[in-house]
Enzyme design. Structure first.
Site, PDB file in Angstrom:
ATOM      1  N   ASP A 120     -10.138   3.434  -3.528  1.00 46.04           N
ATOM      2  CA  ASP A 120     -10.831   2.245  -3.025  1.00 46.04           C
ATOM      3  C   ASP A 120     -12.244   2.107  -3.587  1.00 46.04           C
ATOM      4  O   ASP A 120     -12.972   3.088  -3.727  1.00 46.04           O
ATOM      5  CB  ASP A 120     -10.938   2.297  -1.499  1.00 46.04           C
TER       6      ASP A 120
ATOM      7  N   ASP B 278       0.822  -1.210   0.000  1.00 44.19           N
ATOM      8  CA  ASP B 278       0.000   0.000   0.000  1.00 44.19           C
ATOM      9  C   ASP B 278       0.863   1.271   0.000  1.00 44.19           C
ATOM     10  O   ASP B 278       2.097   1.205  -0.079  1.00 44.19           O
ATOM     11  CB  ASP B 278      -0.929  -0.059   1.223  1.00 44.19           C
TER      12      ASP B 278
END
Ligand code: GLA
Length: 376
Positions: free
Chosen positions: A184, A127
């Site tokens: 997301d 990430d």
């Protein structure tokens, strides 16, 4: 490591967030086998954020699994996943902390990669939160790419920088095999539609070796999990899944696969859709709608066996006819050929058509065909 086809699997984040533990992972591994997902091609079982203690071990510097969630450690979980014939994935972050505020791998990349190798990890999602301002993300993805290669184990590198910094233009150079291209996903129609629309002009960079990852699927969640998710209906889930397949994206499931309903299981194991997704050439689709026509997506994809796939997605709120002109696919009427269609959802015959096709598609839904070029 050469990843030839878009990875398929399950990831804990969408439904479970920080509510993860070894029981969930082991039960999900069992479900992946028992429900036929493994046979359909799903192989990676990935634990996302929130698996570790809040701080590293002060002596070894290593990240430590949360003993409440994973009382037997990660090797135990990984061995179990492998014993079911599946592959094991985990998560870290290029910053000082992960997005959910656990220790990140910044400046510990080589140690962490070795630790993941000790756990028996086959796939690492990496990430992009809490990077020091002085740290350039391209360098940090290269660092972990190199650390994984030095780890002594083949570990698929799944980069997750949300499409920042024109990721498609440089990510292959870091050793990554897939790259998140957007922010997301949420379990709403708007979310998957916006994600798909945002990538239509960027699919040329996605190819065997390194695939555009439009995020985990929300198919089958029906609003459970993920803050801000109101849920979708089955028509939207059909559209989402088929879009990901037409775009050759990784198919990482985000629903609770232990309790999915029959409609979900049938959809995500549909062999024709999976064949379209996993086609070995992973050619980007051609789009057949006019520019700025945002309420439909008509995608046409060349498949490696000589057939084609055609997906018609009605992104509007009304049932309506969608029309595509075959000339836009590369087939002029004067050539004397026609398209013979088979509906991939139910195997029904879609007829033989010349020049154009008009199909009635309910709101939010889609129709997908396998297409053969024929001389009638
Ligand atoms: C980021 C990622 C998500 C998920 C969370 C975990 O938001 O994009 O996919 O991994 O972090 O905190």
């Amino acid at each position: 490591m050469m990843v030839k086809r878009p990875p398929m699997g399950f990831n804990t984040w969408n439904t479970f967030g920080n509510r993860i533990d070894e029981k969930l992972i082991m039960e999900s591994a069992d479900a992946m086998v028992a429900s036929g997902l493994k046979d359909a091609g799903y192989e990676y079982l990935v634990i996302d954020d929130c698996w570790s203690k809040y701080e590293r071990d002060p002596e070894t510097g290593k990240i430590v699994p949360d003993p409440e969630k994973f009382p037997h450690g990660m090797r135990y979980v990984s061995d179990y996943v492998h014993s079911r014939g599946l592959k094991f994935g985990m998560y870290s972050c290029n910053g000082v902390r992960t997005c959910a505020d656990y220790p990140g791998s910044f400046d510990h990349e080589f140690l962490d990669a070795r630790t993941f190798a000790e756990y028996g990890v086959d796939y690492l999602k990496y990430d992009n939160c809490y990077r020091p301002g002085s740290a350039d993300q391209r360098t940090l993805y290269r660092r972990m790419g190199m650390a994984l290669r030095a780890s002594g184990r083949d570990i698929v590198f799944s980069a997750c920088n949300w499409g920042q910094d024109d990721v498609w233009s440089w990510i292959r150079s870091t050793g990554a095999s897939l790259y998140r291209s957007t922010g997301d996903i949420f379990d709403t129609p708007e979310s998957y539609r916006n994600i798909a629309r945002s990538q239509m002009d960027k699919l040329g960079a996605s190819a065997p070796g390194c695939f555009n990852d439009m995020d985990m699927l929300t198919v089958g969640m029906y609003g459970k999990g993920l803050v801000g998710s109101t849920g979708c209906g089955d028509a939207d889930y059909r559209s989402q899944f088929a879009l990901w397949c037409m775009f050759s994206c990784p198919l990482m499931l985000g629903c609770d696969i232990r309790s999915m309903n029959d409609a979900t299981r049938k959809l995500i194991t549909n062999p024709e859709l999976i064949r379209i997704d996993q086609d070995e050439e992973a050619r980007p689709p051609i789009f057949l709608q006019g520019e700025g026509e945002n309420d439909r997506i008509c995608a046409f994809k060349f498949l490696s066996d000589g057939d084609y796939a055609l997906g018609l997605f009605n992104l509007s709120e009304e049932d309506r006819d969608l029309v595509v002109l075959f000339n836009d696919t590369g087939l002029p009427a004067s050539a004397g050929y026609a398209f013979a269609l088979t509906n991939v959802f139910d195997g029904s015959d879609g007829g033989v058509h010349r020049e154009h096709l008009r199909v009635h598609v309910p709101a939010h839904d889609c129709v997908v065909y396998r297409v053969k070029l024929v001389q009638p």
